[in-house]
Scaffold this active site. Structure first.
Site, mmCIF file in Angstrom:
data_model
loop_
_atom_site.group_PDB
_atom_site.id
_atom_site.type_symbol
_atom_site.label_atom_id
_atom_site.label_comp_id
_atom_site.label_asym_id
_atom_site.label_seq_id
_atom_site.Cartn_x
_atom_site.Cartn_y
_atom_site.Cartn_z
ATOM 1 N N ASP A 249 -21.897 -10.624 3.855
ATOM 2 C CA ASP A 249 -21.185 -9.655 3.040
ATOM 3 C C ASP A 249 -22.016 -8.394 2.865
ATOM 4 O OD1 ASP A 249 -19.086 -11.305 2.797
ATOM 5 O OD2 ASP A 249 -19.569 -12.024 0.789
ATOM 6 N N LYS A 271 -17.273 -6.761 2.831
ATOM 7 C CA LYS A 271 -16.153 -6.689 1.885
ATOM 8 C C LYS A 271 -16.536 -5.831 0.692
ATOM 9 C CE LYS A 271 -15.387 -11.006 1.279
ATOM 10 N NZ LYS A 271 -14.725 -12.232 0.851
ATOM 11 N N MET A 384 -17.816 -7.490 -11.091
ATOM 12 C CA MET A 384 -16.904 -6.432 -10.627
ATOM 13 C C MET A 384 -16.183 -5.784 -11.806
ATOM 14 S SD MET A 384 -15.413 -8.525 -7.338
ATOM 15 C CE MET A 384 -15.349 -10.100 -8.153
HETATM 16 N N1 SAH Z 1 -21.011 -14.532 -5.358
HETATM 17 C C1 SAH Z 1 -21.638 -13.457 -6.077
HETATM 18 C C2 SAH Z 1 -20.627 -12.527 -6.713
HETATM 19 C C3 SAH Z 1 -19.784 -11.796 -5.737
HETATM 20 S S1 SAH Z 1 -18.692 -10.681 -6.492
HETATM 21 C C4 SAH Z 1 -22.601 -14.041 -7.111
HETATM 22 O O1 SAH Z 1 -22.592 -15.242 -7.334
HETATM 23 O O2 SAH Z 1 -23.403 -13.273 -7.666
HETATM 24 C C5 SAH Z 1 -19.604 -9.180 -6.409
HETATM 25 C C6 SAH Z 1 -20.071 -8.761 -7.787
HETATM 26 O O3 SAH Z 1 -21.173 -9.530 -8.154
HETATM 27 C C7 SAH Z 1 -20.528 -7.340 -7.905
HETATM 28 O O4 SAH Z 1 -19.435 -6.453 -8.061
HETATM 29 C C8 SAH Z 1 -21.356 -7.398 -9.157
HETATM 30 O O5 SAH Z 1 -20.559 -7.451 -10.306
HETATM 31 C C9 SAH Z 1 -22.005 -8.766 -9.008
HETATM 32 N N2 SAH Z 1 -23.347 -8.699 -8.396
HETATM 33 C C10 SAH Z 1 -23.754 -9.233 -7.254
HETATM 34 N N3 SAH Z 1 -25.072 -9.016 -7.053
HETATM 35 C C11 SAH Z 1 -25.500 -8.313 -8.106
HETATM 36 C C12 SAH Z 1 -26.768 -7.778 -8.509
HETATM 37 N N4 SAH Z 1 -27.858 -7.945 -7.747
HETATM 38 N N5 SAH Z 1 -26.835 -7.112 -9.669
HETATM 39 C C13 SAH Z 1 -25.754 -6.960 -10.451
HETATM 40 N N6 SAH Z 1 -24.541 -7.434 -10.132
HETATM 41 C C14 SAH Z 1 -24.419 -8.107 -8.981
#
Ligand code: SAH
Length: 464
Positions: A249, A271, A384
């Site tokens: 991703d 994505k 998100m």
């Molecule tokens: N599977 C991922 C989430 C995917 S959805 C997980 O478990 O973290 C994508 C969202 O995850 C982003 O829009 C943000 O809200 C959050 N996200 C992912 N990595 C991040 C990071 N390093 N810092 C802050 N938010 C993060």
């Protein structure tokens, strides 16, 4: 990378050293690991150099460098411990067409000698472009203690068997054979019966691998964590090491993609929360197509694959095609963000449950159980959610949440560019707009940074 690492063949090559004392002797000790023909120029050579000349290890010419002395030399070292003489000798050698190293003078050198871990034929070279010699030595010490001392013996036996191993088709099958030899069979045979047993071991192993059925492809759905490569699980690391194809991703950090095998095919499924990207069908089709050809596919998702990762749709696609799969969990953004705040996600007397919400879903801003979320003490991680901040604020206030409820936005949690935006429900939209984050953001409802001012700059410094 200003200095590009290569391994130079010095078999029979002429190498010239200018210098008659310690600096020159230090370079000679390294050069003696190679089969180079070494000539040393020194007006006043130390006794050790005379001894080396008598032993036939170097040609010693007891005078200072002159024009033409470095003709046909592949490498030249200026090691006089004397800046003026080094500058003069380096200029002469350069005019003669040799590649020049001026000891301890980065800008006067065309090449530098890295720190080395020698398990010949396995050699690890470590360079920091002169930025941090101490760090290079620490890395070297770390590798020295982790690379088994018998590695060189195993590799030499392996080298002699390379031609025979070509009986296996190139690619995955051959790789599995070598991995088996270096990880398991080789070290065990060496331990039990010594180096003499290795050729026989290799032959038996090859026969086993030739007789084995072709292995079926499969897909590992792997969480890459929030971005810091050190937060990758050991298992994720191992799977990345083995993968033939990595479909990742957009949020998977480049430092993590670097850990994939160099030969692996990297595919960015990119994505975006709101933008165009590869469709879920396309991703499913890609995974199936590669696995059906026998490839080991790693489907790499940021954080934990089971948290807002559309995991089920991908599993359905794999099941429909009869492809084997397994899930490797990862650290989700909520955990990383809480750590960044110095807070726990659950706390006795404050919240006995934790909610993971998405700020938007397929239909737009996501509806939630607003009444429950508005209760005092609620803790929720909103993925998100940055774009929907005003919507969230409106819904929560409408259902009775206090305007002073803490909400902290964490951008790039666990990454070098991590940023904490501490706010309240009342101020959230304005504070976010002012901060204008451009990395991934998670909203932590009900959590404020612990001892914000004292704690966070230090944390960020450590991460940088
Ligand atoms: N599977 C991922 C989430 C995917 S959805 C997980 O478990 O973290 C994508 C969202 O995850 C982003 O829009 C943000 O809200 C959050 N996200 C992912 N990595 C991040 C990071 N390093 N810092 C802050 N938010 C993060």
């Amino acid at each position: 990378m200003r200095h590009f690492p290569i391994f130079l063949d010095l078999d029979g090559a002429r190498v010239v050293v200018s210098g008659g004392d310690q600096a020159a002797l230090a370079k000679l000790r390294l050069l003696f690991k190679t089969p180079a023909r070494i000539t040393v120029f020194a007006a006043d050579p130390a006794p050790d150099l005379h001894a080396l000349a008598h032993a036939g290890r170097i040609t010693l010419i007891a005078r200072a460098m002159e024009p033409g002395d470095a003709l046909c030399a592949r490498l030249f070292y200026a090691a006089n411990d004397d800046a003026a003489e080094d500058a003069r000798a380096a200029a002469l050698a350069r005019a003669d067409g040799a590649l020049v190293n001026w000891v301890d003078n980065l800008n006067g050198s065309q090449f530098i000698t890295p720190a080395m871990v020698d398990r010949s034929p396995v050699t690890v070279a470590i360079g920091t472009e002169g930025a941090a010699p101490v760090l290079a030595r620490r890395i070297k010490a770390h590798l020295e203690s982790h690379l088994p001392s018998n590695l060189g013996v195993l590799a030499r036996a392996g080298q002699a068997f390379r031609k025979a191993a070509e009986a296996l088709p190139m690619g995955r099958k051959r790789r599995e054979f070598w991995a088996d030899y270096y990880d398991r069979t080789g070290p065990r045979a060496f331990e039990q019966n010594g180096a003499a047993a290795l050729p026989r071991t290799l032959q038996n192993l090859l026969d086993d691998h030739l007789a084995a059925k072709p292995s079926a492809g499969h897909v590992d759905l792997v969480g890459s964590g929030p971005g810091d490569p050190d937060l990758l699980t050991l298992k994720a690391r191992k799977l990345l090491d083995e993968a033939d194809v990595v479909i990742h991703d957009r949020l998977v950090s480049p430092a993590i993609l670097e850990l994939a095998r160099r030969e692996a095919v990297l595919i960015n499924a990119g994505k975006k929360g709101f933008g165009p990207a590869m469709s879920q069908e396309e991703i499913g089709r890609l995974m199936v197509e590669h696995a059906a050809q026998g490839a080991h596919v790693v489907r790499l998702k940021s954080g934990d694959p089971g948290v807002f990762g559309r995991l089920d749709e991908e599993l359905d696609a794999l099941n429909a095609a009869g492809i084997e799969w397994a899930i490797c969990p990862g650290i989700t953004a909520a955990s990383a963000a809480a750590a960044q705040l110095g807070q726990s996600l659950t706390k006795r007397g404050r919240n006995s449950d934790l909610r993971l919400l998405t700020g938007h879903d397929v239909k737009g801003f996501a509806e939630q159980d607003w009444r429950a979320l508005s209760r005092p003490g609620t803790v929720a991680a909103i993925y998100m959610g940055a774009r929907g901040a005003r919507f969230l604020q409106g819904r929560l206030l409408m259902h009775g949440a206090g305007p002073d409820t803490p909400v902290t936005a964490v951008e790039n949690a666990s990454r070098i560019k991590a940023r904490v935006i501490a706010s309240t429900l009342a101020d959230l939209p304005a504070d976010l707009e002012a901060a204008a984050p451009d990395g991934p953001v998670i909203l932590m409802l009900g959590l404020a940074p612990r001892a914000a001012a004292a704690h966070l700059p230090q944390l960020q410094e450590e991460l940088a």
